[in-house]
Scaffold this active site. Sequence first.
Site, PDB file in Angstrom:
ATOM      1  N   THR A  21     -13.597  -1.021   1.795  1.00 19.63           N
ATOM      2  CA  THR A  21     -12.228  -1.541   1.855  1.00 19.63           C
ATOM      3  C   THR A  21     -11.494  -1.073   3.100  1.00 19.63           C
ATOM      4  OG1 THR A  21     -11.450   0.333   0.528  1.00 19.63           O
ATOM      5  CG2 THR A  21     -12.042  -1.672  -0.661  1.00 19.63           C
ATOM      6  N   ASP A  61     -17.473  -0.501  -5.028  1.00 23.34           N
ATOM      7  CA  ASP A  61     -16.654   0.163  -4.019  1.00 23.34           C
ATOM      8  C   ASP A  61     -17.482   1.258  -3.353  1.00 23.34           C
ATOM      9  OD1 ASP A  61     -14.612   2.001  -2.833  1.00 23.34           O
ATOM     10  OD2 ASP A  61     -13.222   0.610  -3.801  1.00 23.34           O
ATOM     11  N   HIS A 121      -7.660  -1.016  -3.432  1.00 23.68           N
ATOM     12  CA  HIS A 121      -9.086  -1.299  -3.531  1.00 23.68           C
ATOM     13  C   HIS A 121      -9.348  -2.520  -4.419  1.00 23.68           C
ATOM     14  CE1 HIS A 121     -10.751   2.579  -1.792  1.00 23.68           C
ATOM     15  NE2 HIS A 121      -9.442   2.784  -1.822  1.00 23.68           N
ATOM     16  N   SER A 124      -2.255  -3.829   4.196  1.00 24.43           N
ATOM     17  CA  SER A 124      -0.956  -4.215   4.758  1.00 24.43           C
ATOM     18  C   SER A 124      -1.099  -4.689   6.198  1.00 24.43           C
ATOM     19  CB  SER A 124       0.021  -3.034   4.680  1.00 24.43           C
ATOM     20  OG  SER A 124       0.400  -2.772   3.349  1.00 24.43           O
ATOM     21  N   GLU A 168      -2.545  -8.157   6.284  1.00 26.91           N
ATOM     22  CA  GLU A 168      -1.519  -9.120   5.886  1.00 26.91           C
ATOM     23  C   GLU A 168      -0.553  -9.381   7.041  1.00 26.91           C
ATOM     24  OE1 GLU A 168      -1.591  -7.700   1.194  1.00 26.91           O
ATOM     25  OE2 GLU A 168       0.115  -7.189   2.480  1.00 26.91           O
ATOM     26  N   HIS A 192       3.202   1.967   6.302  1.00 22.77           N
ATOM     27  CA  HIS A 192       2.378   3.169   6.318  1.00 22.77           C
ATOM     28  C   HIS A 192       1.028   2.913   6.971  1.00 22.77           C
ATOM     29  CE1 HIS A 192       0.919   0.784   3.073  1.00 22.77           C
ATOM     30  NE2 HIS A 192       0.070   1.676   2.620  1.00 22.77           N
TER      31      HIS A 192
END
Length: 493
Positions: free
Chosen positions: A166, A144, A55, A386, A389, A381
């Site tokens: 997020t 958040d 986050h 990820s 990216e 995962h």
Amino acid sequence: MAFSLTTTTHSSFKLTSLDVFQCHIQTLEREREMEKIQGAARKHVLILPLPLQGHINPMLQFSKRLASKGLKVTLLTFTGKPTTQGEDGLLSFESISNTSEESRMDMDADDYMKKLQDMVALKLPAIVAKHEESGFPVSCLIYDSFMPWALELARKIGISPAPFFTESCAVCAIYYALHEGKLKIPTDDEASVSLQGLPPLEAYDLPSFFYDLEKYQDVLSYLASQFLNIEEVDWIFCNTFDILEQEMVNWMANKWPIKSIGPTIPSMFLDKRLEDDKEYGLSLFKPNSDACMKWLDAKEPYSVVYVSFGSLAALGEAQMTELAWGLKRSNTCFLWVVREPEKEKLPNNFIEETKEMGLVVTWSPQLEVLAHKSVGCFVTHCGWNSILEALSFGVPMVAMPQWTDQPTNAKFVSDVWKVGIRVKVDEEGIATKEEIERCMREVMEGETRNEMKKNLEKWKKLACLAVDEGGSSDKNIEEFTTKLTCSSNGFKE
């Protein structure tokens, strides 16, 4: 102002009236840009992320983008290590307390979130009051979305609230359907879920909280509560980019003032507009950078399988064993991130037996790793950061989702964007070593690899275009900055 139309002659150059005019226009444009930046700098935004690495990273990168537009930005941390950096001092950090990611492990969700809420409620008014006297009064709190209580707190203080999601828009839509009572809990294993803008979802495509209530019921209530007061906010920011989730972005934009601002990845890996922005910059873990990069430099292009399950996911010992032997069976070089508490789950002598083909580290510089030419596959995962990216760097994935939003993200990786393959699990929920080996070989050398790479090249280009000058995410950030700068106090006039 009058312009002379004469021509000036010099021994080494000629300056025409057109040159003079263009030079003047450029000067005026620079002056207007400086005035805009100076005006924006008088507006101050506080950023409040949940103190978890997944986050913090996207909200910190968003902070850098806002600062690059001239806004004064302060990111509130729970690390106890306040620092200042970036964009001519416009981005700074201020610590609220020392609540680390590790300390969360010793508390249940209710206690943890209550502790955060009490801390913020105690400290935020004083922080805002301090900056009021500094000449940089706070106009907006970007918080958040897991902290919906921050909205009322911001209103009481007199600043404008804006949540930051997020997660993917697809996952947000699922949690919103839960909030609205449109999804049954627990989900029937045989049921198929149909929601506007989403592909048909089986039970195992939904976030893990929907079918494991005994373990996660308290967490599920927090996820649904993200939408408690969403109708009251001025802006909603999402870490995605328009074309990646076009249908969902459009659907949400028709309901709320949503703006996609991602992918939130350091600029030097995408558009290269923010100098020296090569890392996230606020890591709760220390990466083994030198060891990783030196090892990767010695490998052939696209020959390495990179394995990481993020900062929170913990594999069971049986799954850890199957993954270890799956890597060994593949006979492929691998770089595996195994956090220190997880190391004891590795099979005996595994590291020694695979030292010629693999490297096991406790944390890695993931951006540099995924950008390295030797990496040909990412066993992940399927955390949202990820995935963004991997898409941005063009790395095909083997999806091994563990919990939270990861099963839904894996569905999009394998079936919607077609940039990876999802492992199948047995009756016990375990991905066997044979299945893991099969998936890695398919991604590294199988028939569908070329299709994956072609799709990834497309998304890599579109991700960069979104954050580059004039891109969809850049325009959204620019619009927010402009409206905040032009308002007298936040957005509610």
